[in-house]
Design a protein around this motif. Structure first.
Motif, PDB file in Angstrom:
ATOM      1  N   LYS A   1      69.718 -83.226 -19.099  1.00 11.81           N
ATOM      2  CA  LYS A   1      70.643 -84.397 -19.341  1.00 11.81           C
ATOM      3  C   LYS A   1      71.662 -84.695 -17.754  1.00 11.81           C
ATOM      4  O   LYS A   1      72.095 -83.605 -17.346  1.00 11.81           O
ATOM      5  CB  LYS A   1      71.614 -84.385 -20.456  1.00 11.81           C
ATOM      6  CG  LYS A   1      71.142 -84.319 -21.938  1.00 11.81           C
ATOM      7  CD  LYS A   1      72.011 -84.435 -22.951  1.00 11.81           C
ATOM      8  CE  LYS A   1      73.176 -83.310 -23.134  1.00 11.81           C
ATOM      9  NZ  LYS A   1      73.959 -83.376 -24.093  1.00 11.81           N
TER      10      LYS A   1
ATOM     11  N   ARG B   1      63.660 -91.931 -20.774  1.00  9.47           N
ATOM     12  CA  ARG B   1      63.160 -91.290 -19.798  1.00  9.47           C
ATOM     13  C   ARG B   1      61.635 -91.065 -20.001  1.00  9.47           C
ATOM     14  O   ARG B   1      60.911 -90.566 -19.025  1.00  9.47           O
ATOM     15  CB  ARG B   1      63.822 -89.771 -19.869  1.00  9.47           C
ATOM     16  CG  ARG B   1      63.499 -88.910 -21.123  1.00  9.47           C
ATOM     17  CD  ARG B   1      64.446 -87.729 -21.101  1.00  9.47           C
ATOM     18  NE  ARG B   1      63.955 -86.680 -22.193  1.00  9.47           N
ATOM     19  CZ  ARG B   1      64.442 -86.653 -23.416  1.00  9.47           C
ATOM     20  NH1 ARG B   1      65.445 -87.704 -23.733  1.00  9.47           N
ATOM     21  NH2 ARG B   1      63.994 -86.058 -24.419  1.00  9.47           N
ATOM     22  N   PHE B   2      61.082 -91.353 -21.127  1.00  4.03           N
ATOM     23  CA  PHE B   2      59.672 -90.834 -21.257  1.00  4.03           C
ATOM     24  C   PHE B   2      59.029 -91.794 -20.638  1.00  4.03           C
ATOM     25  O   PHE B   2      57.722 -91.423 -20.449  1.00  4.03           O
ATOM     26  CB  PHE B   2      59.538 -91.148 -22.848  1.00  4.03           C
ATOM     27  CG  PHE B   2      60.526 -90.167 -23.661  1.00  4.03           C
ATOM     28  CD1 PHE B   2      60.199 -88.860 -23.659  1.00  4.03           C
ATOM     29  CD2 PHE B   2      61.316 -90.862 -24.360  1.00  4.03           C
ATOM     30  CE1 PHE B   2      61.203 -87.915 -24.567  1.00  4.03           C
ATOM     31  CE2 PHE B   2      62.245 -90.057 -25.074  1.00  4.03           C
ATOM     32  CZ  PHE B   2      62.341 -88.595 -25.181  1.00  4.03           C
ATOM     33  N   TYR B   3      59.141 -92.825 -20.156  1.00  7.76           N
ATOM     34  CA  TYR B   3      58.298 -93.766 -19.414  1.00  7.76           C
ATOM     35  C   TYR B   3      58.386 -93.820 -18.040  1.00  7.76           C
ATOM     36  O   TYR B   3      57.866 -94.836 -17.332  1.00  7.76           O
ATOM     37  CB  TYR B   3      58.096 -95.353 -20.088  1.00  7.76           C
ATOM     38  CG  TYR B   3      59.303 -95.987 -20.084  1.00  7.76           C
ATOM     39  CD1 TYR B   3      59.777 -96.870 -18.944  1.00  7.76           C
ATOM     40  CD2 TYR B   3      60.492 -95.764 -21.038  1.00  7.76           C
ATOM     41  CE1 TYR B   3      60.866 -97.487 -19.157  1.00  7.76           C
ATOM     42  CE2 TYR B   3      61.621 -96.441 -21.179  1.00  7.76           C
ATOM     43  CZ  TYR B   3      61.824 -97.280 -20.137  1.00  7.76           C
ATOM     44  OH  TYR B   3      62.988 -98.173 -20.198  1.00  7.76           O
ATOM     45  N   GLN B   4      59.593 -93.129 -17.454  1.00 10.08           N
ATOM     46  CA  GLN B   4      60.071 -93.251 -16.111  1.00 10.08           C
ATOM     47  C   GLN B   4      59.789 -92.006 -15.467  1.00 10.08           C
ATOM     48  O   GLN B   4      59.549 -90.908 -15.954  1.00 10.08           O
ATOM     49  CB  GLN B   4      61.530 -93.503 -16.125  1.00 10.08           C
ATOM     50  CG  GLN B   4      61.584 -94.930 -16.690  1.00 10.08           C
ATOM     51  CD  GLN B   4      63.005 -95.498 -16.407  1.00 10.08           C
ATOM     52  OE1 GLN B   4      63.543 -95.445 -15.144  1.00 10.08           O
ATOM     53  NE2 GLN B   4      63.799 -95.811 -17.449  1.00 10.08           N
ATOM     54  N   ASN B   5      59.838 -91.873 -14.056  1.00  4.91           N
ATOM     55  CA  ASN B   5      59.625 -90.837 -13.273  1.00  4.91           C
ATOM     56  C   ASN B   5      60.811 -90.099 -13.053  1.00  4.91           C
ATOM     57  O   ASN B   5      61.449 -89.936 -11.905  1.00  4.91           O
ATOM     58  CB  ASN B   5      58.980 -91.226 -11.887  1.00  4.91           C
ATOM     59  CG  ASN B   5      58.325 -89.895 -11.079  1.00  4.91           C
ATOM     60  OD1 ASN B   5      58.429 -88.750 -11.628  1.00  4.91           O
ATOM     61  ND2 ASN B   5      58.615 -90.016  -9.860  1.00  4.91           N
TER      62      ASN B   5
ATOM     63  N   ASN C   1      63.536 -86.630 -14.589  1.00  2.00           N
ATOM     64  CA  ASN C   1      63.456 -85.367 -15.297  1.00  2.00           C
ATOM     65  C   ASN C   1      63.510 -85.345 -16.892  1.00  2.00           C
ATOM     66  O   ASN C   1      64.146 -86.113 -17.365  1.00  2.00           O
ATOM     67  CB  ASN C   1      64.609 -84.391 -14.798  1.00  2.00           C
ATOM     68  CG  ASN C   1      64.479 -82.891 -15.452  1.00  2.00           C
ATOM     69  OD1 ASN C   1      64.894 -82.752 -16.410  1.00  2.00           O
ATOM     70  ND2 ASN C   1      63.751 -82.183 -14.636  1.00  2.00           N
ATOM     71  N   GLN C   2      62.605 -84.818 -17.498  1.00  2.00           N
ATOM     72  CA  GLN C   2      62.481 -84.791 -18.897  1.00  2.00           C
ATOM     73  C   GLN C   2      63.146 -83.843 -19.500  1.00  2.00           C
ATOM     74  O   GLN C   2      63.471 -83.833 -20.952  1.00  2.00           O
ATOM     75  CB  GLN C   2      61.108 -84.718 -19.405  1.00  2.00           C
ATOM     76  CG  GLN C   2      60.035 -85.701 -18.663  1.00  2.00           C
ATOM     77  CD  GLN C   2      60.286 -87.087 -19.370  1.00  2.00           C
ATOM     78  OE1 GLN C   2      60.233 -87.409 -20.504  1.00  2.00           O
ATOM     79  NE2 GLN C   2      60.586 -88.200 -18.400  1.00  2.00           N
ATOM     80  N   THR C   3      64.161 -82.800 -19.156  1.00  2.00           N
ATOM     81  CA  THR C   3      64.313 -81.713 -19.625  1.00  2.00           C
ATOM     82  C   THR C   3      65.872 -81.585 -19.546  1.00  2.00           C
ATOM     83  O   THR C   3      66.675 -80.875 -20.354  1.00  2.00           O
ATOM     84  CB  THR C   3      63.880 -80.520 -19.409  1.00  2.00           C
ATOM     85  OG1 THR C   3      63.887 -80.292 -17.905  1.00  2.00           O
ATOM     86  CG2 THR C   3      62.341 -80.511 -19.569  1.00  2.00           C
TER      87      THR C   3
ATOM     88  N   TRP D   1      69.150 -91.875 -20.495  1.00  2.00           N
ATOM     89  CA  TRP D   1      68.145 -90.803 -20.458  1.00  2.00           C
ATOM     90  C   TRP D   1      67.465 -90.330 -21.763  1.00  2.00           C
ATOM     91  O   TRP D   1      66.233 -90.216 -21.695  1.00  2.00           O
ATOM     92  CB  TRP D   1      68.941 -89.434 -20.072  1.00  2.00           C
ATOM     93  CG  TRP D   1      67.969 -88.138 -19.657  1.00  2.00           C
ATOM     94  CD1 TRP D   1      67.236 -87.953 -18.663  1.00  2.00           C
ATOM     95  CD2 TRP D   1      67.768 -87.448 -20.656  1.00  2.00           C
ATOM     96  NE1 TRP D   1      66.594 -86.681 -18.717  1.00  2.00           N
ATOM     97  CE2 TRP D   1      66.927 -86.393 -20.119  1.00  2.00           C
ATOM     98  CE3 TRP D   1      68.310 -86.936 -21.879  1.00  2.00           C
ATOM     99  CZ2 TRP D   1      66.500 -85.058 -20.657  1.00  2.00           C
ATOM    100  CZ3 TRP D   1      67.978 -85.666 -22.658  1.00  2.00           C
ATOM    101  CH2 TRP D   1      67.137 -84.926 -21.923  1.00  2.00           C
ATOM    102  N   ASN D   2      68.165 -90.405 -22.903  1.00  2.00           N
ATOM    103  CA  ASN D   2      67.781 -90.051 -24.272  1.00  2.00           C
ATOM    104  C   ASN D   2      66.607 -91.221 -24.557  1.00  2.00           C
ATOM    105  O   ASN D   2      65.706 -90.937 -25.183  1.00  2.00           O
ATOM    106  CB  ASN D   2      68.824 -90.070 -25.295  1.00  2.00           C
ATOM    107  CG  ASN D   2      69.568 -88.709 -25.223  1.00  2.00           C
ATOM    108  OD1 ASN D   2      68.925 -87.752 -25.015  1.00  2.00           O
ATOM    109  ND2 ASN D   2      70.717 -88.834 -25.609  1.00  2.00           N
TER     110      ASN D   2
END
Length: 386
Positions: free
Chosen positions: A302, A292-296, A298-300, A288-289
């Motif tokens: 863990k 996550r930025f280039y995938q669909n 959740n960004q917030t 996740w760390n």
């Protein structure tokens, strides 16, 4: 510290063997021939006369490993069996209570056997009307007969008509009104030809579960996809790897929108064990760390934070998991007996749990063996009247 007498063992994973007339007693007359019924057939290498289920002309043999309580490992086998070969506690609720008393287990929830653990046999039904009636018949049997035998000891679980979200929602509300406490669900719908957790297909089902205050219990193997490595591999490979199915379900759910869209939903990972949880949470958080930025996804939140709120590991005798119980989460662990399957320690469950937790503080033991399960399934303790 020893397991104290005031702690009541609650099993979050047992199994019942359906009695031969479960469906015959409940289906309309026109469906009695096509509905599930027991027939005798010669099966196995010795052409032994076995009792098997016939549903719409398809044969579903009982696997012997589903009913080996009281047998030695040398007597285990996967061949079809007969009711006379089983302990009555496999299929008779009154006898089940006796076997629970022998085992030192106070209460438990039982999965289906013939319909498979999440009722997926009825996905194979050719007649959808009959299939729906079969699901309802199993649920009514559990609510009106099996659990009614000892309401403070036998915890009601239901199955769903998974081919229809609309009918599943109706069945959740119908059975909740009759006292159901847990919903058996599949660990991964995709191998069954159903939409995944990454769609909104199941949202009405998840809403109904939270509205009625019931957790989903996803037993390993309910996807119908066994973790086997090669056609030639012995069954031992599959048995040893079955916990991986719970690992797959955990990653799938935690990276899906399910818990973000349903913040009150609880999911139990039945028979998956807990020893793998710390590594998986570490690995998922790392993923996740970094990714996550280039995938669909959740960004917030863990994955480990979602696990702590929504997922519950279930174990039988997982020494490694108990040593690392704080990394799993004391509030996220439940115990299970697995009676009458081959992983069960019957008739010595209470002794095994006592010895396994001898160095675990009493307050933690009490949560793991009883309190977490009662809270999760909304199954309050009933004190005897004086």
């Amino acid at each position: 510290m020893p397991l104290q007498d005031y702690m009541q063992l609650i099993s979050t994973d047992d199994h019942l063997i359906e009695h031969p007339k479960l469906w015959a007693d409940r289906l309309p007359r026109k469906f009695l021939e096509a509905g599930p019924r027991i027939v005798e057939m010669k099966m196995g290498p010795n052409d032994r006369l076995a009792e098997v289920w016939n549903y719409e002309g398809r044969i579903y043999p009982y696997i012997g490993l589903n009913a080996v309580a009281g047998k030695k490992p040398e007597e285990f086998g996967a061949e079809p069996t007969r009711y006379e070969d089983m302990l009555p506690g496999c299929y008779d609720p009154a006898a089940r209570i006796i076997d629970m008393d022998i085992d030192g287990v106070h209460a438990g929830v039982s999965f289906p056997s013939f319909p498979r653990f999440a009722g997926t046999v009825f996905l194979e039904g050719e007649d959808p009307e009959l299939a729906l009636l079969c699901v309802k018949a199993w649920n009514d049997y559990v609510l009106d007969e099996w659990c009614a035998t000892a309401p403070d000891r036998l915890i009601p679980m239901i199955i769903l008509p998974l081919w229809s979200v609309e009918e599943s929602v109706k069945e959740i509300h119908r059975t909740a009104a009759k006292g159901s406490r847990v919903i058996s669900f599949v660990e991964n719908p995709v191998p069954l030809g159903l939409p995944s957790f990454h769609t909104d297909h199941w949202d009405p089902v998840f809403r109904a579960a939270t509205e009625t205050g019931q957790p989903l219990s996803v037993h390993f193997g309910t996807s119908g996809k066994a973790p086997i490595t090669a056609p030639e591999a012995p069954m031992a490979v599959m048995i040893a790897l079955f916990g991986c199915n719970s690992m797959y379900a955990t990653a799938d759910l935690l990276f899906s929108p399910v818990f973000h869209n349903h913040p009150d939903l609880k999911v139990m990972l039945s028979e998956g064990g807990i020893g793998w949880v710390p590594y998986m949470l570490e690995r998922m958080d790392q993923t996740w760390n970094k990714h996550r930025f280039y995938q669909n996804i959740n960004q917030t939140v863990k994955p480990s934070d979602l696990f702590a709120k929504h997922l519950f590991g279930c174990f039988i005798d997982d020494e490694h998991g108990l040593v690392n119980r704080n990394l799993v989460g004391i509030d996220n662990i439940t115990w299970e007996s697995d009676y009458p399957h081959s992983d069960s320690n019957w008739p010595n469950s209470r002794k095994v749990v006592h010895d396994l937790m001898i160095d675990v503080p009493d307050d933690e033991v009490h949560k793991i063996v009883e309190l977490n399960s009662r809270k999760l399934m909304n199954f309050p303790r009933t004190e005897p009247t004086v």
